[in-house]
Design a protein around this motif. Structure first.
Motif, PDB file in Angstrom:
ATOM      1  N   LEU A  17     -51.490 -41.611  -7.139  1.00 45.60           N
ATOM      2  CA  LEU A  17     -50.951 -42.953  -7.297  1.00 45.60           C
ATOM      3  C   LEU A  17     -50.845 -43.621  -5.931  1.00 45.60           C
ATOM      4  O   LEU A  17     -50.551 -42.963  -4.926  1.00 45.60           O
ATOM      5  CB  LEU A  17     -49.561 -42.912  -7.953  1.00 45.60           C
ATOM      6  N   PRO A  38     -49.102 -49.870  -0.585  1.00 46.04           N
ATOM      7  CA  PRO A  38     -48.844 -49.715  -2.026  1.00 46.04           C
ATOM      8  C   PRO A  38     -49.548 -50.826  -2.813  1.00 46.04           C
ATOM      9  O   PRO A  38     -49.545 -51.991  -2.407  1.00 46.04           O
ATOM     10  CB  PRO A  38     -47.322 -49.836  -2.123  1.00 46.04           C
ATOM     11  N   GLN A  39     -50.152 -50.463  -3.946  1.00 47.18           N
ATOM     12  CA  GLN A  39     -50.920 -51.407  -4.757  1.00 47.18           C
ATOM     13  C   GLN A  39     -51.190 -50.789  -6.115  1.00 47.18           C
ATOM     14  O   GLN A  39     -51.019 -49.573  -6.291  1.00 47.18           O
ATOM     15  CB  GLN A  39     -52.242 -51.767  -4.069  1.00 47.18           C
ATOM     16  N   PRO A  40     -51.569 -51.593  -7.072  1.00 52.46           N
ATOM     17  CA  PRO A  40     -51.920 -51.028  -8.377  1.00 52.46           C
ATOM     18  C   PRO A  40     -53.011 -49.978  -8.234  1.00 52.46           C
ATOM     19  O   PRO A  40     -53.993 -50.187  -7.522  1.00 52.46           O
ATOM     20  CB  PRO A  40     -52.406 -52.243  -9.178  1.00 52.46           C
ATOM     21  N   THR A  41     -52.824 -48.844  -8.890  1.00 54.49           N
ATOM     22  CA  THR A  41     -53.766 -47.740  -8.735  1.00 54.49           C
ATOM     23  C   THR A  41     -54.998 -47.987  -9.601  1.00 54.49           C
ATOM     24  O   THR A  41     -54.882 -48.142 -10.836  1.00 54.49           O
ATOM     25  CB  THR A  41     -53.114 -46.414  -9.132  1.00 54.49           C
ATOM     26  N   ASP A  58     -48.487 -45.745  -4.916  1.00 56.14           N
ATOM     27  CA  ASP A  58     -47.191 -46.393  -5.005  1.00 56.14           C
ATOM     28  C   ASP A  58     -46.425 -46.359  -3.688  1.00 56.14           C
ATOM     29  O   ASP A  58     -45.267 -46.791  -3.616  1.00 56.14           O
ATOM     30  CB  ASP A  58     -46.356 -45.745  -6.108  1.00 56.14           C
ATOM     31  N   ARG A  59     -47.057 -45.804  -2.637  1.00 54.94           N
ATOM     32  CA  ARG A  59     -46.448 -45.768  -1.312  1.00 54.94           C
ATOM     33  C   ARG A  59     -47.563 -45.824  -0.270  1.00 54.94           C
ATOM     34  O   ARG A  59     -48.722 -45.568  -0.592  1.00 54.94           O
ATOM     35  CB  ARG A  59     -45.607 -44.511  -1.139  1.00 54.94           C
TER      36      ARG A  59
END
Length: 326
Positions: free
Chosen positions: A218, A307-310, A220-221
């Motif tokens: 992911l 962080p960004q949409p996976t 998300d970080r």
């Protein structure tokens, strides 16, 4: 019959004539001139390992009374040159006291150093002798080639013009002609002048490692990674190091990696470990600047995937052009 006293008078006259001939000096038995072309090396790539070579020649011309001359020997010697020696080789002097090593050879394979007894460099003189040499020297003359070679990887040399002259007789040049005839032998020593020149131009080389963010499930970080760009520029050469926008971006803020299906992952490149100074091109005002030292300098590239949409799983990549301007 001729009286005996008259015959004795003739005999004495002939003997006197022969004695006069035997005492004649070998003047004008030979006259040789020497001239040499300048040798121009360059441009010289002091960062590369390959040598730089060039060729000059020494012209020898002799005029003689062929009916009297039976042998001739020409010996050409070269000394250190005006710039002296650089280690075991001859030296070319350059800007601000910089040096460039080189040498002069008798053969195109650069194995026999063109030298002699003059100076401290040593080497072998060129000796011309024999009946074929006699014929050439007294008709068309001869050209003696001089092969110059600058070894590669002289990284300390700064850009600019380098030179040495050969003009001091007998320290730099010495030409000895020994001609023998039925009248005796005659030895004459003279010299000639030539220069050796080289041009070292500013140059840079760059090698870049891949920047690998690794595998992640992911996004998300932040995902950070580093790589290195290694720059080698000639000593004292100012340069700028810029990183392009990549294949997918139109500007510094839009770098993206892409998979084969067209999905994208955004990322950025920075000049500092805190990742606050984006790295771009000179036109962006975001290139780094430095001066070359002649040796490789490693520069760290700091990368970050924010962080960004996976996107869907896959292999994502981009190509960034590294530009060194000098």
């Amino acid at each position: 019959m001729t009286p005996a006293p008259f015959r004795r008078a003739i005999l004495l006259f002939l003997i006197a004539g022969l004695l006069t001939l035997g005492l004649a000096a070998p003047a004008r038995a030979q006259s040789c001139t020497f001239s040499a072309s300048n040798i121009v090396l360059g441009p010289v790539d002091v960062l590369g390992s390959s040598p730089t070579t060039a060729t000059g020649n020494i012209a020898v011309n002799c005029s003689t009374f062929l009916g009297l001359l039976t042998s001739i020997t020409v010996t050409i010697e070269l000394g250190d040159g005006s710039a002296g020696l650089f280690g075991s080789l001859r030296r070319l002097g350059g800007p601000s006291g910089s040096s460039l090593a080189y040498d002069l050879y008798q053969n195109p394979t650069h194995t026999t150093i063109f030298g002699g007894s003059q100076g401290t460099h040593g080497g072998q003189p060129v000796v011309l002798t024999g009946s074929s040499v006699l014929s050439l020297l007294t008709t068309t003359g001869m050209n003696v080639p001089v092969y110059a070679r600058v070894p590669g990887a002289q990284n300390a040399a700064v850009p600019g013009a380098y030179s040495a002259t050969f003009s001091r007789q007998p320290l730099d040049v010495r030409a000895t002609t020994r001609a023998c005839s039925v009248l005796g032998c005659d030895t004459r020593v003279t010299g000639f002048t030539f220069g050796v020149q080289a041009q070292v131009r500013p140059n840079c080389r760059v090698v870049a490692d891949d920047l690998d963010f690794g595998q992640h499930g992911l996004l998300d970080r932040p995902v950070d990674a580093t790589s290195q760009v290694r720059v080698t520029c000639t000593a004292g050469t100012s340069y700028s190091l810029g990183l392009g926008h990549g294949l997918q971006a139109a500007g510094i803020g839009g770098r993206q990696m892409r998979d084969l299906a067209g999905h994208r992952v955004g990322y950025q490149l920075y000049r500092d470990a805190a990742r606050t100074q984006p790295w771009g091109l000179i036109a962006d005002g975001l290139a780094t600047t430095d001066a070359g030292t002649g040796v490789s300098r490693a520069v760290t590239v700091y990368g970050r995937v924010p962080p960004q949409p996976t996107p869907p799983p896959g292999a994502y990549s981009d190509t960034v052009v590294v530009t060194v301007t000098y």
